[in-house]
Design a protein around this motif. Structure first.
Motif, PDB file in Angstrom:
ATOM      1  N   ALA A 179     -63.366  20.687 -44.343  1.00 14.14           N
ATOM      2  CA  ALA A 179     -63.966  19.395 -44.695  1.00 14.14           C
ATOM      3  C   ALA A 179     -64.157  18.545 -43.452  1.00 14.14           C
ATOM      4  O   ALA A 179     -63.245  18.398 -42.631  1.00 14.14           O
ATOM      5  N   PHE A 180     -65.337  17.994 -43.322  1.00 13.09           N
ATOM      6  CA  PHE A 180     -65.637  17.093 -42.204  1.00 13.09           C
ATOM      7  C   PHE A 180     -65.002  15.734 -42.462  1.00 13.09           C
ATOM      8  O   PHE A 180     -65.095  15.192 -43.554  1.00 13.09           O
ATOM      9  N   ILE A 181     -64.348  15.177 -41.453  1.00 10.61           N
ATOM     10  CA  ILE A 181     -63.676  13.884 -41.571  1.00 10.61           C
ATOM     11  C   ILE A 181     -64.447  12.859 -40.746  1.00 10.61           C
ATOM     12  O   ILE A 181     -64.524  12.964 -39.526  1.00 10.61           O
ATOM     13  N   LYS A 182     -64.995  11.874 -41.425  1.00  3.54           N
ATOM     14  CA  LYS A 182     -65.804  10.867 -40.742  1.00  3.54           C
ATOM     15  C   LYS A 182     -64.956   9.801 -40.065  1.00  3.54           C
ATOM     16  O   LYS A 182     -65.285   9.332 -38.977  1.00  3.54           O
ATOM     17  N   HIS A 183     -63.856   9.410 -40.712  1.00  3.83           N
ATOM     18  CA  HIS A 183     -63.031   8.304 -40.207  1.00  3.83           C
ATOM     19  C   HIS A 183     -61.588   8.564 -40.613  1.00  3.83           C
ATOM     20  O   HIS A 183     -61.312   8.837 -41.778  1.00  3.83           O
ATOM     21  N   ILE A 184     -60.683   8.463 -39.670  1.00  2.00           N
ATOM     22  CA  ILE A 184     -59.285   8.783 -39.954  1.00  2.00           C
ATOM     23  C   ILE A 184     -58.379   7.965 -39.033  1.00  2.00           C
ATOM     24  O   ILE A 184     -58.800   7.524 -37.956  1.00  2.00           O
ATOM     25  N   SER A 185     -57.162   7.763 -39.459  1.00  2.00           N
ATOM     26  CA  SER A 185     -56.201   7.019 -38.638  1.00  2.00           C
ATOM     27  C   SER A 185     -55.473   7.952 -37.675  1.00  2.00           C
ATOM     28  O   SER A 185     -55.387   9.160 -37.896  1.00  2.00           O
ATOM     29  N   TYR A 186     -54.955   7.372 -36.594  1.00  2.00           N
ATOM     30  CA  TYR A 186     -54.155   8.156 -35.647  1.00  2.00           C
ATOM     31  C   TYR A 186     -52.984   8.823 -36.367  1.00  2.00           C
ATOM     32  O   TYR A 186     -52.677  10.003 -36.140  1.00  2.00           O
ATOM     33  N   MET A 187     -52.313   8.063 -37.223  1.00  3.09           N
ATOM     34  CA  MET A 187     -51.115   8.575 -37.876  1.00  3.09           C
ATOM     35  C   MET A 187     -51.436   9.783 -38.743  1.00  3.09           C
ATOM     36  O   MET A 187     -50.670  10.751 -38.786  1.00  3.09           O
ATOM     37  N   SER A 188     -52.578   9.744 -39.424  1.00  2.00           N
ATOM     38  CA  SER A 188     -52.963  10.883 -40.252  1.00  2.00           C
ATOM     39  C   SER A 188     -53.250  12.114 -39.398  1.00  2.00           C
ATOM     40  O   SER A 188     -52.947  13.240 -39.787  1.00  2.00           O
ATOM     41  N   VAL A 189     -53.841  11.896 -38.235  1.00  2.00           N
ATOM     42  CA  VAL A 189     -54.081  13.018 -37.315  1.00  2.00           C
ATOM     43  C   VAL A 189     -52.755  13.645 -36.895  1.00  2.00           C
ATOM     44  O   VAL A 189     -52.600  14.870 -36.864  1.00  2.00           O
ATOM     45  N   LEU A 190     -51.776  12.784 -36.605  1.00  2.00           N
ATOM     46  CA  LEU A 190     -50.456  13.285 -36.202  1.00  2.00           C
ATOM     47  C   LEU A 190     -49.764  13.998 -37.358  1.00  2.00           C
ATOM     48  O   LEU A 190     -49.200  15.095 -37.184  1.00  2.00           O
ATOM     49  N   GLU A 191     -49.780  13.379 -38.522  1.00  3.11           N
ATOM     50  CA  GLU A 191     -49.089  13.958 -39.674  1.00  3.11           C
ATOM     51  C   GLU A 191     -49.695  15.292 -40.091  1.00  3.11           C
ATOM     52  O   GLU A 191     -48.980  16.220 -40.468  1.00  3.11           O
ATOM     53  N   ARG A 192     -51.003  15.391 -40.025  1.00  5.46           N
ATOM     54  CA  ARG A 192     -51.683  16.618 -40.448  1.00  5.46           C
ATOM     55  C   ARG A 192     -51.853  17.612 -39.299  1.00  5.46           C
ATOM     56  O   ARG A 192     -52.345  18.718 -39.495  1.00  5.46           O
ATOM     57  N   GLN A 193     -51.431  17.184 -38.094  1.00  3.93           N
ATOM     58  CA  GLN A 193     -51.506  18.027 -36.905  1.00  3.93           C
ATOM     59  C   GLN A 193     -52.908  18.610 -36.708  1.00  3.93           C
ATOM     60  O   GLN A 193     -53.079  19.802 -36.466  1.00  3.93           O
ATOM     61  N   LEU A 194     -53.898  17.746 -36.799  1.00  2.00           N
ATOM     62  CA  LEU A 194     -55.274  18.156 -36.557  1.00  2.00           C
ATOM     63  C   LEU A 194     -55.473  18.386 -35.062  1.00  2.00           C
ATOM     64  O   LEU A 194     -55.022  17.588 -34.241  1.00  2.00           O
ATOM     65  N   LYS A 195     -56.133  19.456 -34.734  1.00  2.00           N
ATOM     66  CA  LYS A 195     -56.187  19.896 -33.338  1.00  2.00           C
ATOM     67  C   LYS A 195     -57.369  19.299 -32.569  1.00  2.00           C
ATOM     68  O   LYS A 195     -58.080  19.992 -31.853  1.00  2.00           O
ATOM     69  N   VAL A 196     -57.543  18.010 -32.669  1.00  2.00           N
ATOM     70  CA  VAL A 196     -58.632  17.372 -31.941  1.00  2.00           C
ATOM     71  C   VAL A 196     -58.225  17.069 -30.504  1.00  2.00           C
ATOM     72  O   VAL A 196     -59.031  17.220 -29.573  1.00  2.00           O
ATOM     73  N   MET A 197     -56.992  16.621 -30.317  1.00  4.39           N
ATOM     74  CA  MET A 197     -56.402  16.383 -29.003  1.00  4.39           C
ATOM     75  C   MET A 197     -54.919  16.691 -29.139  1.00  4.39           C
ATOM     76  O   MET A 197     -54.410  16.801 -30.252  1.00  4.39           O
ATOM     77  N   ASP A 198     -54.219  16.801 -28.015  1.00  3.72           N
ATOM     78  CA  ASP A 198     -52.796  17.060 -28.138  1.00  3.72           C
ATOM     79  C   ASP A 198     -52.070  15.819 -28.671  1.00  3.72           C
ATOM     80  O   ASP A 198     -52.569  14.698 -28.578  1.00  3.72           O
ATOM     81  N   MET A 199     -50.916  16.030 -29.238  1.00  4.81           N
ATOM     82  CA  MET A 199     -50.207  14.966 -29.936  1.00  4.81           C
ATOM     83  C   MET A 199     -49.784  13.822 -29.001  1.00  4.81           C
ATOM     84  O   MET A 199     -49.748  12.661 -29.411  1.00  4.81           O
ATOM     85  N   THR A 200     -49.487  14.154 -27.749  1.00  6.07           N
ATOM     86  CA  THR A 200     -49.124  13.104 -26.786  1.00  6.07           C
ATOM     87  C   THR A 200     -50.290  12.153 -26.574  1.00  6.07           C
ATOM     88  O   THR A 200     -50.121  10.931 -26.532  1.00  6.07           O
ATOM     89  N   ALA A 201     -51.497  12.711 -26.454  1.00  3.26           N
ATOM     90  CA  ALA A 201     -52.686  11.889 -26.247  1.00  3.26           C
ATOM     91  C   ALA A 201     -52.956  10.997 -27.454  1.00  3.26           C
ATOM     92  O   ALA A 201     -53.254   9.800 -27.312  1.00  3.26           O
ATOM     93  N   ILE A 202     -52.850  11.566 -28.655  1.00  6.52           N
ATOM     94  CA  ILE A 202     -53.084  10.780 -29.871  1.00  6.52           C
ATOM     95  C   ILE A 202     -52.053   9.662 -29.995  1.00  6.52           C
ATOM     96  O   ILE A 202     -52.385   8.520 -30.331  1.00  6.52           O
ATOM     97  N   SER A 203     -50.799   9.971 -29.703  1.00  2.61           N
ATOM     98  CA  SER A 203     -49.741   8.954 -29.788  1.00  2.61           C
ATOM     99  C   SER A 203     -49.986   7.815 -28.811  1.00  2.61           C
ATOM    100  O   SER A 203     -49.807   6.635 -29.147  1.00  2.61           O
TER     101      SER A 203
END
Length: 257
Positions: A179-203
């Motif tokens: 599923a394509f995600i148009k808009h998402i929060s940083y926290m959701s990216v971290l919680e779902r471990q989406l591989k867009v960037m490494d977790m240190t960068a997202i944090s």
């Protein structure tokens, strides 16, 4: 002339983006294309800084898996980013864009040392500044370096160029129902471990409220549309409504990274 919505941005390019259709190295046609895309946003007055990865030449994490010392492998990866940065500088200057390369590892014969005030001054004069050699430290990716440099220069947004349309909830090259995600929060990216960037960068981006936009580099003109405020790709920020908008579209078959 089109007016940019963002005055100063940082563009994150993966080393793989410079390969084009090749399996290794730098594609001359691709690096010229990237230079034209960057010029399209400098021409409307946007100040541009760039961080380039080195995965097309050397990837430290992969080398460390073969019993190479991680610190040594990462330093080799940093040098690969310098090669890419110098190649991009040459392409940009052939396109008529004044460019400076600054490195986190001192190598005065080929590039300036990273000095924040000098970098900002270059940006104010309309020059593109390419930050090479990551943070200068092992164990930190160029994603983290991009967020760090974006914060230091007070960029209004970090643009991450990829091979797909934006962020998906899983790898679209593997899962055809991703599923394509148009808009998402940083926290959701971290919680779902989406591989867009490494977790240190997202944090780090989350802690400093730095918005991220993920877009398809191969879509000509997309870089300009993002800078002008159009809704392109996926946006990661502090979503206030607590809802992540997901649009189920046909997944592309390209690599997720």
């Amino acid at each position: 002339m089109t007016t940019p919505r963002y005055k100063r941005i940082l563009l994150k390019l993966s080393g793989e983006a410079l390969m084009g259709d090749q399996g290794f190295g730098i594609s001359p046609s691709m690096i010229k294309y990237v230079a034209r895309e960057i010029r399209s946003i400098t021409d409307i007055g946007c100040e541009v800084a760039v961080v380039v990865g080195g995965g097309n030449i050397f990837r430290g994490i992969a080398a460390s898996s073969y019993n190479m010392d991680r610190a040594s492998a990462d330093h080799m990866g940093m040098l690969a980013t310098v090669i890419n940065s110098l190649a991009l500088q040459d392409a940009l200057e052939h396109s008529g864009v004044q460019t400076r390369v600054q490195t986190a590892i001192s190598m005065h014969e080929v590039a300036e040392p990273y000095i924040l005030r000098r970098a900002v001054r270059h940006l104010e004069k309309g020059r593109v500044v390419i930050f090479a050699a990551g943070t200068g430290n092992p164990y930190f990716t160029t994603d983290t370096a991009a967020v760090l440099r974006a914060q230091e220069i007070h960029a209004e947004m970090l643009m991450k160029a990829t091979k797909v349309d934006g962020l998906y909830d899983s790898d679209p090259a593997i899962n055809e129902n991703a599923a394509f995600i148009k808009h998402i929060s940083y926290m959701s990216v971290l919680e779902r471990q989406l591989k867009v960037m490494d977790m240190t960068a997202i944090s780090l981006a989350m802690d400093n409220d730095l918005p991220l936009v993920v877009f398809n580099l191969s879509d000509e003109g997309s870089m300009l549309r993002v800078v002008c405020g159009e809704s392109v790709g996926s946006r990661i920020d502090n979503v206030t409504d607590g809802k992540n908008r997901v649009d189920r579209t046909a997944a592309v078959s390209e690599s997720y990274h």
